[in-house]
Design an enzyme around this catalytic site. Structure first.
Site, mmCIF file in Angstrom:
data_model
loop_
_atom_site.group_PDB
_atom_site.id
_atom_site.type_symbol
_atom_site.label_atom_id
_atom_site.label_comp_id
_atom_site.label_asym_id
_atom_site.label_seq_id
_atom_site.Cartn_x
_atom_site.Cartn_y
_atom_site.Cartn_z
ATOM 1 N N GLY A 178 0.817 -1.204 0.000
ATOM 2 C CA GLY A 178 0.000 0.000 0.000
ATOM 3 C C GLY A 178 0.851 1.255 0.000
ATOM 4 N N SER A 179 0.322 2.300 0.618
ATOM 5 C CA SER A 179 0.966 3.614 0.534
ATOM 6 C C SER A 179 2.292 3.731 1.276
ATOM 7 C CB SER A 179 0.006 4.689 1.042
ATOM 8 O OG SER A 179 -1.085 4.827 0.158
ATOM 9 N N THR A 180 2.658 2.722 2.082
ATOM 10 C CA THR A 180 3.990 2.784 2.696
ATOM 11 C C THR A 180 5.065 2.751 1.613
ATOM 12 O OG1 THR A 180 4.078 0.363 2.992
ATOM 13 C CG2 THR A 180 3.249 1.677 4.839
ATOM 14 N N PHE A 181 4.744 2.153 0.454
ATOM 15 C CA PHE A 181 5.733 2.060 -0.623
ATOM 16 C C PHE A 181 5.978 3.416 -1.283
ATOM 17 C CE2 PHE A 181 7.315 0.970 -4.883
ATOM 18 C CZ PHE A 181 8.329 0.084 -4.544
ATOM 19 N N LYS A 182 5.131 4.383 -1.030
ATOM 20 C CA LYS A 182 5.329 5.704 -1.633
ATOM 21 C C LYS A 182 6.659 6.325 -1.230
ATOM 22 C CE LYS A 182 0.393 6.653 -2.094
ATOM 23 N NZ LYS A 182 -0.803 7.270 -1.493
#
Length: 485
Positions: A218-222
């Site tokens: 999810g958005s942790t990969f941003k």
């Protein structure tokens, strides 16, 4: 010598040669197979003859051998750490072992070449052979705080905490878990029934979710996408403005990309800090499409993603961003979806690398190994795995992640008097199913002592699960346990 005697002599020589060949074949080629064969009763009894070494963490004994007084089954394993530490210790059963008990088996049972001198001294003195003790890097306060917080309300998930400067693993929790003490007795039928019950459990409590399962991050990969952007151009700063439409038009598909919940991202053009604070999807997807697949893959590899398999010393499942497809797929990959799959350990390494000025340390779980008399055999030697980004760009990313906690989606991770950096993530799984809730973090930002990654699995935190509401408060309790001493 007459002919009959010659024939007898030749036959004897041939049989002797075949006998020697067979002996060497059994000892050199089939030895391990015969030793591990479940029908080898001698081997079964031998497993209980040796006093295996302890597994410890700090001042806690996690596994030890207890003298039963039974000459046939002299020593039996006991796990004072129970369920809390089971994903780390594993178990030593009549016919198998798992996790740390398996990874360091030869040291624990005394058969390692590193213990040759110790075994020689024991032979001379007539002492019973004992295994080496394995001391772990685990911080019991952090481990137990994470277990309490994660297991509350029946949550399923995992947490890994790392010391950024060394790579030492401070906590590794997986829930639901199991009691390894139910698998240690010499009665095979009893143990097999107990294990069978665990194996049939749909929640798979024996699986260590921290290192054996991968999930869409999810958005942790941003933060990885943002690291690639920072590394591509030194003029990029936290205040650099980027396009942030409410919906991003993706090429070659009618399935365009919205922000989470279809929300707007500011006025449509925002700073990178604002985009990360609000976890907008569209700016990061557009950045990734402009950078290209190779740039994102290269940046991921610098954090250890998709590289050589990790051992801590247990085997770690692989992580990766998936194959190269089209621009639309890359947009999804950049926000932690599509084929993007990460273990909690890998995402903890990402957080630790950013916290450690861009340097990723190789994660490890064994602090030191000592023989039965306390003599040190080996000790941890922290090793640099890679440089993920420059110190300057790591500082920029840290600044933005601190702003996520102070002003954005991760305010539930704030700790009074401590500067915390973090990034939330809500990862979609399947249509109609609740998302996974993620959070990665580090603290204190000025001199990081802990970095972690946490996932609460789909469905175990309710339909409104999100990294900010569900995962961040759990992470906060673990960081407080470490920082509070």
């Amino acid at each position: 010598m007459n002919a009959p005697l010659k024939r007898v002599a030749v036959a004897c020589l041939v049989m002797f040669a075949l006998l020697m060949i067979n002996v060497n074949y059994l000892q050199a080629v089939r030895a391990d197979g015969l030793r591990s064969d479940s029908r080898n009763v001698r081997n079964f009894y031998a497993r209980y003859e040796v006093e295996r070494g302890r597994i410890t963490a700090g001042d806690k004994v996690l596994a030890e051998s207890v003298d039963t007084g039974d000459n046939q089954f002299r020593f039996q394993r006991r796990y004072p750490g129970g369920k809390v530490y089971a994903p780390i210790t594993g178990f030593f059963a009549p016919e198998s072992e798992r996790d740390m008990e398996a990874a360091e088996n030869k040291l624990l049972n005394g058969s390692s070449p590193d213990l040759l001198v110790r075994r020689g001294l024991d032979l001379i003195s007539g002492e019973r052979t004992k295994g080496a003790s394995v001391d772990l890097t685990i911080n019991p306060k952090a481990q137990e705080a994470a277990y309490r917080a994660l297991s509350a309300s029946g949550k399923k998930g995992a947490l890994v905490a790392i010391e950024p400067k060394t790579g030492a693993i401070l906590a590794m929790v997986s829930v639901p878990t199991y009691d390894p003490n139910t698998l240690v007795g010499p009665d095979k039928d009893t143990v097999n029934k107990a294990y069978g019950k665990l194996d049939k459990n749909e929640d798979k409590p024996v699986i260590d979710r921290a290192v054996e399962r991968s999930y869409p991050p999810g958005s942790t990969f941003k933060v990885v996408t943002l690291a690639a952007y920072l590394e591509s151009d030194d003029s990029v700063t936290p205040q650099t403005e980027v396009d942030a439409p409410q919906v991003l038009d993706l090429p070659n598909t009618s399935a365009d990309l919205p922000n989470y919940g279809g929300a707007a991202c500011g006025s449509g053009r925002v700073t990178l800090t604002f985009a990360l604070e609000r976890s907008c999807n569209t700016p990061f997807a557009k950045i990734a499409m402009n950078l290209g697949y190779d740039a994102l893959k290269e940046q991921a590899e610098k954090f250890g993603i998709g590289g050589d398999p990790l051992k801590i010393p247990m085997d770690v499942a692989g992580s990766g961003i998936g194959p190269e497809e089209d621009k639309a797929a890359l947009a999804q990959t950049s926000i932690g979806q599509r084929s993007n799959q990460m273990t909690p350990l890998q995402m903890a390494m990402v957080a630790a690398g950013i916290a450690n000025n861009g340097v990723v340390m190789k994660p490890y779980l064994v602090n030191k190994i000592a023989d039965a008399e306390g003599g040190e055999i080996d000790a941890a030697n922290p090793t640099e795995l890679s440089t993920a980004m420059s110190e300057e760009n790591a500082a920029k990313l840290k600044e933005m992640m601190v702003s996520v906690v102070n002003n954005g989606t991760a305010n539930a991770a704030q700790i009074p008097g401590v500067t915390v950096g973090g990034k939330t993530g809500t990862a979609e799984t399947a249509r109609g199913k609740a998302p996974h809730a993620w959070f990665i973090s580090f603290a204190p930002a000025e001199d990081p002592k802990i970095a972690l990654a946490l996932i609460v699995e789909s469905g175990s935190a309710g339909d409104d699960a999100s990294g900010g509401h569900t995962a961040a408060p759990i992470a906060k309790s673990v960081m407080e346990a470490v920082l509070g001493g």
